[in-house]
Write an enzyme that holds these catalytic residues in place. Structure first.
Site, PDB file in Angstrom:
ATOM      1  CD  GLU A 156      -3.113  -1.077   2.108  1.00  0.00           C
ATOM      2  OE1 GLU A 156      -2.976  -0.359   3.098  1.00  0.00           O
ATOM      3  OE2 GLU A 156      -4.136  -1.758   1.905  1.00  0.00           O
ATOM      4  CD  GLU A 315      -4.276  -5.957   2.182  1.00  0.00           C
ATOM      5  OE1 GLU A 315      -5.057  -5.277   2.885  1.00  0.00           O
ATOM      6  OE2 GLU A 315      -3.049  -5.807   2.179  1.00  0.00           O
TER       7      GLU A 315
END
Lengths: 678, 678, 678
Positions: A156, A315
């Site tokens: 991320e 995710e």
């Protein structure tokens, strides 16, 4: 097998998730139990090593990789493949302590203390060297492991750094960009305003919070630089990985419309797009269909960055997350519905953060397949395992792709420009929300839509929607004009074509760069309404709709007027127009009208373009993926907790094998994948 | 005389307040007038020296104590005793200028400038030395004064310091706590998460706002350290005071549920508990009875820290305060009602901040006995003087104590852990509010309740209520199990027993550490509701109630189900259970149900335990204090502005001498102290 | 020609605006077009050079003034005069980079980065030297230009600086003010409170946000010092300008009730008052009449700073601004109405920010006469040009003045003191709003009112209104007493006369310093109500009204009670009183009653004083300007979009030449200037 199938090693849709094995090295019983439970849950992949640096190198230069190799061995022996992260998302404490330059400096020019994650300086030579070293070590130990199917670069990626190293790189970046001519920059940024001209690139600082935030060009270029610098950093990892393992595909996990980075230049460096999706289900301000509609838009943004490949849902949360304002449980059936929506929108994976809840720290309550309770009989585990069994059977759709004739234009730098512009209403700009609302109207009609940059080629499209395209990148207006001229259907709105790529206003009339001719109008003024203000538009077909927030006052040239304002001092003036331009039509919606009405206008554009529209019950979505041989797989998803009846279904449900030639019943929250008759 | 009477020198309830004589040294006329007015108001004590350091030592090493001695003499000659503060709450400007280390560093690692108060570094050796010196000087001048009856250490101790000295002490504290084994700490804090492991205690920093706030264990230990360090500082003052004047009792003034310090370890160092109480009377969001109910809870927290002694109401505001959002006047009669509530709850003093309003600076409008007007005929002065006359006559209840068979568990570190936990709803955790709401239900039934730590002995109790006991300290679960086993009545709620003392989740089922057996249930999931979400519970007795915010989904083992959810996907599942365990019963309330319903359940527990309940009119409170000889003094307080009739009163009003044997009338806002027939 | 006419060179009302020619130096076509359009729009002035420093001196010591001279020449040749700014409002980047001391330090003691504007250190010797140098250069090049009619010092001066240079100046300022006697300061600031006494002026720091904000006197004196220091800086520019061009008048542009500076001492240094006015038209929380009413108050504040001269409307926005929360368009007709309101209130100019919208940076969308579209046929251009034509014909009213017999007292330091006071309700103090609300009641009655300082002479007034005069400057109470004694009508409210000029409370009863005798009452307590609390007042004449927020409880001495409270514990007590004192009357309104009722009380005061009141329709304003020969010009402004009928009009409309002797019709948003029959 479709040629774009991502992982030939895996049969159906990849089923996996983050597995933080390093948290349990003192509990071999739990590590063993994990393998057993993963098999039971139908997991075919595990993501390892996302935050393992301290486990790999607890003391500078002292390495521990045996545990990782053991875990990968055990997984592989159980038929579970490894997505392996580079550990750069979390820097060890010893490193932060010894090398202060790796810690970021914030927007007040203050160096951060060690902590949290994803916050190393992207420019630091020390950090890049340390990362390269640990990647080499990682490769040396498990780089050739047969279970390794993908690299997951860092985690991320995001944020900014205002340190001296970054400032210097920013100055160099600007010097390059403006041909080492400071006056070129001064002109582009209009720095004569407030006497802000520079006479040297060395005078330029980032927009510190206690510095200069008054130059729109500077603010924007700082954001572009941050993307450039983050990408430069990411590429330094990717370059090394490609040298070490040329055959292992590389991804990094993106976040939902993350506004700190323009993902598109980064996407170019990756083999596969993946992202992390955490919708706020069952909230108290929108319907489930709205939540799923936004999720569909988000998937389309990701999918459209690599149209020739499925993407990965890297995710998602089983059960709940821990960082929403209210961390409500996902109701039974929602996990399946959400996972199938990702697949319907082009994902070839369903992956979780996380496999097993850790015992402590920030995410100890983030949803996981295995709870602190630790058993296989929880509601969540059973839902995951049931889904896992189904995913394994979906081999025939892996590698299939969505094909679209409709594009919605969305630019990160347009979002940044609108967000920063000192005009309109501070709370009512809502550019991304506007794009999503427009997108939802298309989704309601069963139309798959690509979300692309304003300067991407439009050759494949028949309909283009460009809401609030405030900033015109070089060539974008010309591309749109050519698109209409050759027969395309184009729709734009208020606040279109005001500025160039540096945010300089275009002189001579908005929308600029020739678009006034395409639309046959000029926007003379834009009225910003207070939140309680309302107006309405009456259409030539007798219909009408409400408007709020924004209303432009048009000078109508060659356009036909479709609707006019009902009240205020511009009552009777044009609010919605259409202009014939070459072979195509250009619609201009000058005010923020109801989206349902906008949907009707776009429906007319589909009709003009000969694009098929589905007649779907409220809350039902339809998407279609195509195999290499042209076989169409239609996905029907029921986002309501009532049964729904779909009409005009012709084909075979690939899971139930039921054959339909007309009506089909969908259970509450139900999903059906129809191999359509051609 | 009861043996626990605090001040034998004083006849009735001590009546006093902060007296900032140093502000008026150039006005001897006012100092003289003060003595006169104090006598008229029935004051028996004055608190001196709270912020007198600059008056004592205006220039480093130059001392002025004559004025203090004069004031103490004049007071003493008028029959008024002195509570003498150490002046460390306010550091002189010269000291802050010369010794920068005494100024705190904030959570962004920035050294504060001089200003405000109660903000010296607790670790600074220089400050401790300066404080010891001024205390020695103070003692040398007035330490043997016959008017001195108590030391008041510093003032409202609180706050944090992040300076290098404190950080170093923190690291040492941790090294001690974790046996100089960094891996013990790593395990306890689960630092493998996000790669946060340390390899040396020297790497640990406090949770700087621009540093690490992602380790729950670190956050919590920093708060515990702050208590430890503040206590260490406080003890350095106390140690010296005990050396100098072994016979003078010592207190410090606490604040209402102040969340920066765990008062319990500090309470152990004190001879008497005292605190400062400033309810927001007549606000627009709750009734007066609710305000008084919360005040009663606060008194119980303080009282329960030393059950064998009356406590002191060290500060309260005559009239109004100046720092509430709306500084409304206390209505006539409220001052008396509030003061008697303190006494009813175990206080042997009524004290004020402040005696006379100062002319300038921050608290120039804080309520005082004497106003800027300066006369004895103000409403406030007259109310205070009337109360003073009554307090003098209450000698027989001084030294009496409350005895309780019911305990409510409340832990500061549980509050910190819940506040910090990344789960549930950010705005709806409300742990202290939940404890207060439970407490009020018990108060409505005339039951005096101790508020104790979860690891204190439960031997004296028959009923224990433990709302949201998220964190289980070592031994707490075992103690509760033993309590129920020997016949106790226990009630717990959702969010109980999730983590150990380091905030590591307990594996194998919540509530952990054996409590699942005690309650006969396991909580599998906790659902966090949005603020507008509602559900309800239907009970086996036919009643029902609403719920909001939280609902756990239980696996029921040996427990009996008392109530089940009415809707949502867990409709029909157990919401309230009771389990027979040994000789006792363990109630589990899995959702945030209406407190009135919770009150009914607790009422049943009282019945089970044979504890008497009062049938009181709405808004009337009852408390009871016991003399050494067992004489019971019942306090009835009418928190409404209507007359109220109490039934079953048997005894004599010690003020009016009226005898009751049945009904008693209470005037609006009226108070009656009944020496009960035994 | 009236002797106070500001600019003999210009025929009618000056029509002008900011002209940022330096932004277009590479576009001679646009510069040429500007002259043409300015003539068409009836512009008679342009404001040059506000942010031209970087254009004048792009590199240190390298000067470029030819462009300026050319622009001034071209303007002058077209009959357009120049208001020339000193360029100190925007410091060049090279200077900020080389001389860090010119950048301010913020309230957290952090030096700012370069950026934005109006933020140089006022104390920096380097900056003063650089400014003097550029002014000399400017003068050398265009100081004798025949088009130059005024100096415009810097731009919207404001803000604070906490750097070491400023701190040192602050300490010196305080030493001067308190006779180099630190104990004099200690007493004035009541620093014994919280032990804050200083023993040296060198210990005093400004109220840093992480320092001392607890001393009211310090906070206030810091604000006074900031005015002093800004004025000192401004005077350094003015002194030089007067030396260089003794005959050119000097102004600086003020902002609406800017709370960072007390404009009154600054006004004394200027030749003419000018200010920048940006009302929020057409918002969703008040009527247009309310917006105009507030604007009228603002004009009165400015006008009253130099009663013997017209003022200048230096900036206003054609069309819209870009920095309001919602930047709504000004509706047709509002520009004219607003501009005439300025004239009606005493302005002899109508000026704009800005002439032409720049292409980039912060204010690219701020309203301008010429839009990015660039044509003369926009709605805005046409409205401006129409107004320009009218303004040219208003020669006879230039130099006329308003004369008022009514004064409203408003002090900046009273505003600061109330804002800072730790008392009352944090959100409900509303001192400026109270003054404005009172003012609007007077405006509704057609009464022109001066807004003056509490210590200005009251000789010219018959009625004085002093709302919430919390702070009594030296001599203010005595002046009010003398005013009433000689026959004046005075009205004050709750929260009057509590403190002296250092914010020390006055002992012995509020309102202090003799005002209790003037009003014949003492205020014993002030009750602060919660926002939903209400009470009411019943008057002896049978009327009643509501009250909120504040209610004082009075001891009535010699005053007559006009109204009493209806409820709460002070029901029946006096709420409104009047006292005969000498030849006059003193009204005291002890609570925040409805402003319409307050208006009725003030109407009675006008009657008492023999001041004429107009009977105006709702939403219509009346103002009157007088020529040297006594000729009265009455302005009627219709702030509604309905036609309105005015009665009792006797005179001649100077624009239409229509003669009225009775009723007059005003068009929606219409304006009429009547030369009144005498």
């Amino acid at each position: 097998m479709n040629k774009n199938k991502l992982f030939p090693q895996i049969n159906g849709i990849l089923h996996g998730g983050d597995y933080n094995a390093e948290q349990w090295l003192d509990r071999p019983d739990i590590l063993a139990k994990d393998i057993e439970l993963m098999k039971e849950a139908g997991m075919t992949s595990a993501t390892l090593g996302v935050f393992s640096w301290s486990a790999y190198e607890p003391v500078e230069g002292e390495y521990h990789f045996d545990w990782l190799k053991d875990v990968m061995d055990n997984l592989y022996n159980a038929g579970i493949y490894t997505v392996l992260a580079t550990p750069s998302g979390g820097k060890p404490a010893w490193m932060a302590q010894k090398y202060s330059e790796i810690r970021r400096v914030d927007s007040y020019d203050v160096r951060e203390h060690q902590g949290v994650r994803e916050n190393h300086c992207m420019s630091s030579p020390v950090y890049r060297e340390k990362v390269a070293n640990i990647i080499r070590q990682l490769h040396a130990h498990v780089g050739n492991h047969p279970g390794l199917i993908m690299w997951h670069v860092s985690n991320e990626l995001g944020g900014e750094c205002y340190c001296r190293l970054c400032v210097k790189r920013f100055q160099n970046y600007l010097a390059e960009k403006f041909d080492h001519d400071i006056n070129k920059l001064n002109k582009a940024w209009w720095t004569t305003f407030w006497s802000h001209s520079y006479n040297s690139f060395s005078q330029i600082e980032p927009p510190y919070k206690n510095g200069d935030f008054s130059i729109m060009g500077l603010n924007l270029e700082w954001k572009r630089f941050t993307t450039w610098n983050m990408n430069d950093y990411m590429k330094s990892e990717i370059k090394l990985l490609r040298e070490l393992t040329p055959d292992i595909p590389i991804t990094t996990n993106f976040m939902q419309l993350y506004d700190g980075l323009d993902y598109r230049p980064m996407a170019k460096e990756l083999d596969v797009i993946s992202w992390d999706s955490y919708p706020r289900f069952h909230n108290d301000y929108e319907s489930l269909a709205d939540v799923m509609g936004q999720n569909t838009f988000d998937h389309a943004v990701m999918r459209s960055m690599k149209k020739d490949k499925p993407f990965m849902l890297m995710e998602s949360a089983p059960g709940l997350v821990n960082w929403h304002p209210y961390n409500k449980l996902k109701r039974p059936g929602i996990h399946k519905l959400f996972s199938y929506n990702a697949i319907a929108c082009g994902s070839d994976t369903v992956q979780y953060f996380q496999w097993r809840k850790g015992r402590g720290s920030f995410e100890q309550y983030h949803g996981a397949v295995v709870d602190h309770l630790g058993t296989n009989d929880t509601r969540i585990f059973k839902e995951v395992a049931a889904l896992g069994a189904e995913l394994d059977g979906l081999s025939e759709i892996t590698g299939t792709l969505i094909r679209s004739k409709v594009a919605l234009l969305f630019d990160w730098d347009n979002m940044w420009a609108i967000d920063d512009v000192k005009a309109l209403g501070q709370e009512s700009k809502k550019y991304p929300e506007t794009c999503m609302s427009v997108y939802k109207e298309l989704t309601k009609r069963g139309v798959d839509v690509d979300v692309i940059a304003s300067d991407e080629p439009l050759d494949d499209y028949d309909v283009v929607v460009a809401p609030m395209l405030y900033m015109l990148r070089d060539g974008a207006a010309e591309s749109l004009a050519a698109f209409v001229k050759r027969g395309g259907q184009l729709l734009s709105t208020y606040f279109t074509g005001y500025v160039d790529k540096d945010q300089l206003c275009i002189l001579g009339g908005f929308p600029g760069n020739g678009l006034a001719d395409v639309f046959g109008i000029i926007s003379e003024e834009i009225d910003t309404l207070y939140p309680s203000d309302r107006n309405s538009v009456s259409f030539t077909d007798g219909s009408s709709c409400e408007l709020r927030d924004y209303a432009e006052i048009l000078r109508v040239g060659t356009a036909d007027v479709l609707g006019t304002y009902d009240s205020d001092f511009y009552a009777g003036n044009a609010a919605v127009t259409v202009n014939s331009y070459g072979e195509g039509k250009a619609y201009y919606v000058a005010a923020r009208i109801d989206y349902s009405k906008l949907g009707e206008i776009m429906e007319q554009m589909m009709v003009n373009a000969g694009i098929a529209i589905k007649d779907l019950p409220d809350g039902v979505q339809y998407h279609c993926r195509y195999a290499d041989d042209g076989t169409a797989y239609g996905f029907f998803l029921n986002n309501t907790n009532e049964p729904q009846t779909i009409s005009e279904v012709h084909g075979t449900d690939i899971q139930t094998k039921n054959i339909f030639d007309g009506k089909m019943e969908l259970a509450p929250f139900g999903v059906s994948i129809i191999k359509e008759n051609n």
